[in-house]
Design a protein around this motif. Structure first.
Motif, mmCIF file in Angstrom:
data_model
loop_
_atom_site.group_PDB
_atom_site.id
_atom_site.type_symbol
_atom_site.label_atom_id
_atom_site.label_comp_id
_atom_site.label_asym_id
_atom_site.label_seq_id
_atom_site.Cartn_x
_atom_site.Cartn_y
_atom_site.Cartn_z
ATOM 1 N N ILE A 50 15.121 -4.152 -30.313
ATOM 2 C CA ILE A 50 13.685 -4.417 -30.207
ATOM 3 C C ILE A 50 12.980 -3.076 -30.114
ATOM 4 C CG2 ILE A 50 11.865 -5.482 -28.840
ATOM 5 C CD1 ILE A 50 13.971 -7.509 -27.880
ATOM 6 N N GLU A 51 12.091 -2.805 -31.062
ATOM 7 C CA GLU A 51 11.439 -1.500 -31.117
ATOM 8 C C GLU A 51 10.009 -1.496 -30.598
ATOM 9 O OE1 GLU A 51 11.796 0.122 -35.003
ATOM 10 O OE2 GLU A 51 13.966 -0.108 -35.036
ATOM 11 N N LYS A 52 9.288 -2.592 -30.762
ATOM 12 C CA LYS A 52 7.885 -2.621 -30.344
ATOM 13 C C LYS A 52 7.636 -3.873 -29.516
ATOM 14 C CE LYS A 52 6.435 -0.180 -34.448
ATOM 15 N NZ LYS A 52 5.570 -0.124 -35.601
ATOM 16 N N PHE A 53 7.135 -3.674 -28.298
ATOM 17 C CA PHE A 53 6.825 -4.821 -27.454
ATOM 18 C C PHE A 53 5.887 -4.403 -26.330
ATOM 19 C CE2 PHE A 53 10.770 -2.920 -26.103
ATOM 20 C CZ PHE A 53 10.691 -2.845 -24.736
ATOM 21 N N ILE A 54 5.212 -5.394 -25.733
ATOM 22 C CA ILE A 54 4.284 -5.156 -24.635
ATOM 23 C C ILE A 54 5.065 -5.137 -23.329
ATOM 24 C CG2 ILE A 54 2.284 -6.033 -23.362
ATOM 25 C CD1 ILE A 54 1.324 -7.276 -26.021
ATOM 26 N N LEU A 55 4.946 -4.047 -22.595
ATOM 27 C CA LEU A 55 5.644 -3.893 -21.320
ATOM 28 C C LEU A 55 4.844 -4.459 -20.152
ATOM 29 C CD1 LEU A 55 6.797 -0.202 -21.847
ATOM 30 C CD2 LEU A 55 8.240 -2.232 -21.957
ATOM 31 N N ALA A 56 3.514 -4.367 -20.218
ATOM 32 C CA ALA A 56 2.670 -4.833 -19.116
ATOM 33 C C ALA A 56 1.232 -4.988 -19.599
ATOM 34 C CB ALA A 56 2.702 -3.838 -17.955
ATOM 35 N N LYS A 79 -13.000 -3.346 -22.551
ATOM 36 C CA LYS A 79 -13.438 -2.608 -21.359
ATOM 37 C C LYS A 79 -12.729 -3.051 -20.091
ATOM 38 C CE LYS A 79 -17.271 -5.623 -20.425
ATOM 39 N NZ LYS A 79 -18.425 -5.743 -19.615
ATOM 40 N N ASP A 80 -12.117 -4.237 -20.120
ATOM 41 C CA ASP A 80 -11.424 -4.712 -18.916
ATOM 42 C C ASP A 80 -9.992 -5.171 -19.194
ATOM 43 O OD1 ASP A 80 -12.106 -6.956 -20.321
ATOM 44 O OD2 ASP A 80 -13.169 -7.948 -18.703
ATOM 45 N N LEU A 81 -9.369 -4.583 -20.232
ATOM 46 C CA LEU A 81 -7.989 -4.940 -20.545
ATOM 47 C C LEU A 81 -7.240 -3.766 -21.174
ATOM 48 C CD1 LEU A 81 -5.692 -7.045 -20.829
ATOM 49 C CD2 LEU A 81 -6.711 -7.663 -23.047
ATOM 50 N N TYR A 82 -6.134 -3.397 -20.549
ATOM 51 C CA TYR A 82 -5.204 -2.414 -21.093
ATOM 52 C C TYR A 82 -3.863 -3.097 -21.291
ATOM 53 C CZ TYR A 82 -7.874 1.871 -20.008
ATOM 54 O OH TYR A 82 -8.796 2.866 -19.965
ATOM 55 N N ILE A 83 -3.090 -2.617 -22.263
ATOM 56 C CA ILE A 83 -1.703 -3.038 -22.383
ATOM 57 C C ILE A 83 -0.840 -1.770 -22.455
ATOM 58 C CG2 ILE A 83 -2.109 -5.285 -23.442
ATOM 59 C CD1 ILE A 83 -1.377 -4.032 -26.156
ATOM 60 N N ILE A 84 0.372 -1.882 -21.957
ATOM 61 C CA ILE A 84 1.336 -0.792 -22.073
ATOM 62 C C ILE A 84 2.350 -1.256 -23.110
ATOM 63 C CG2 ILE A 84 3.035 0.659 -20.882
ATOM 64 C CD1 ILE A 84 0.192 0.902 -19.724
ATOM 65 N N VAL A 85 2.522 -0.447 -24.163
ATOM 66 C CA VAL A 85 3.362 -0.823 -25.297
ATOM 67 C C VAL A 85 4.495 0.172 -25.459
ATOM 68 C CG1 VAL A 85 3.368 -1.214 -27.802
ATOM 69 C CG2 VAL A 85 1.364 -1.832 -26.461
ATOM 70 N N LYS A 86 5.654 -0.333 -25.796
ATOM 71 C CA LYS A 86 6.805 0.516 -26.162
ATOM 72 C C LYS A 86 6.829 0.574 -27.678
ATOM 73 C CE LYS A 86 10.626 2.689 -25.142
ATOM 74 N NZ LYS A 86 10.619 3.901 -24.362
#
Length: 63
Positions: free
Chosen positions: A3-9, A55-62
């Motif tokens: 798995i190369e790309k996915f949302i961590l948080a 403005k009120d949402l971040y994601i952490i991506v690998k």
């Protein structure tokens, strides 16, 4: 399989905008400053990249 790309948080001030599925952690914050600080910390800890979705949402991506 690799798995190369996915949302961590997900980090948000509005939890109604995020539907958590597949075990992705959701961090709820009370201010923009707190959200930015949590995103920066998780980015370093998880070895991912923080992306501001709104403005009120971040994601952490690998990548």
């Amino acid at each position: 399989m690799n798995i190369e790309k996915f949302i961590l948080a997900s980090i948000t001030m509005d939890t109604s905008k995020v539907k958590v599925s597949g075990g992705t952690p959701l961090f709820s914050c009370s201010s923009k400053e707190e959200m930015e600080a949590v995103a920066a910390s998780l980015e370093a800890i998880l070895d991912g990249i923080a992306h501001e979705i709104s403005k009120d949402l971040y994601i952490i991506v690998k990548h």
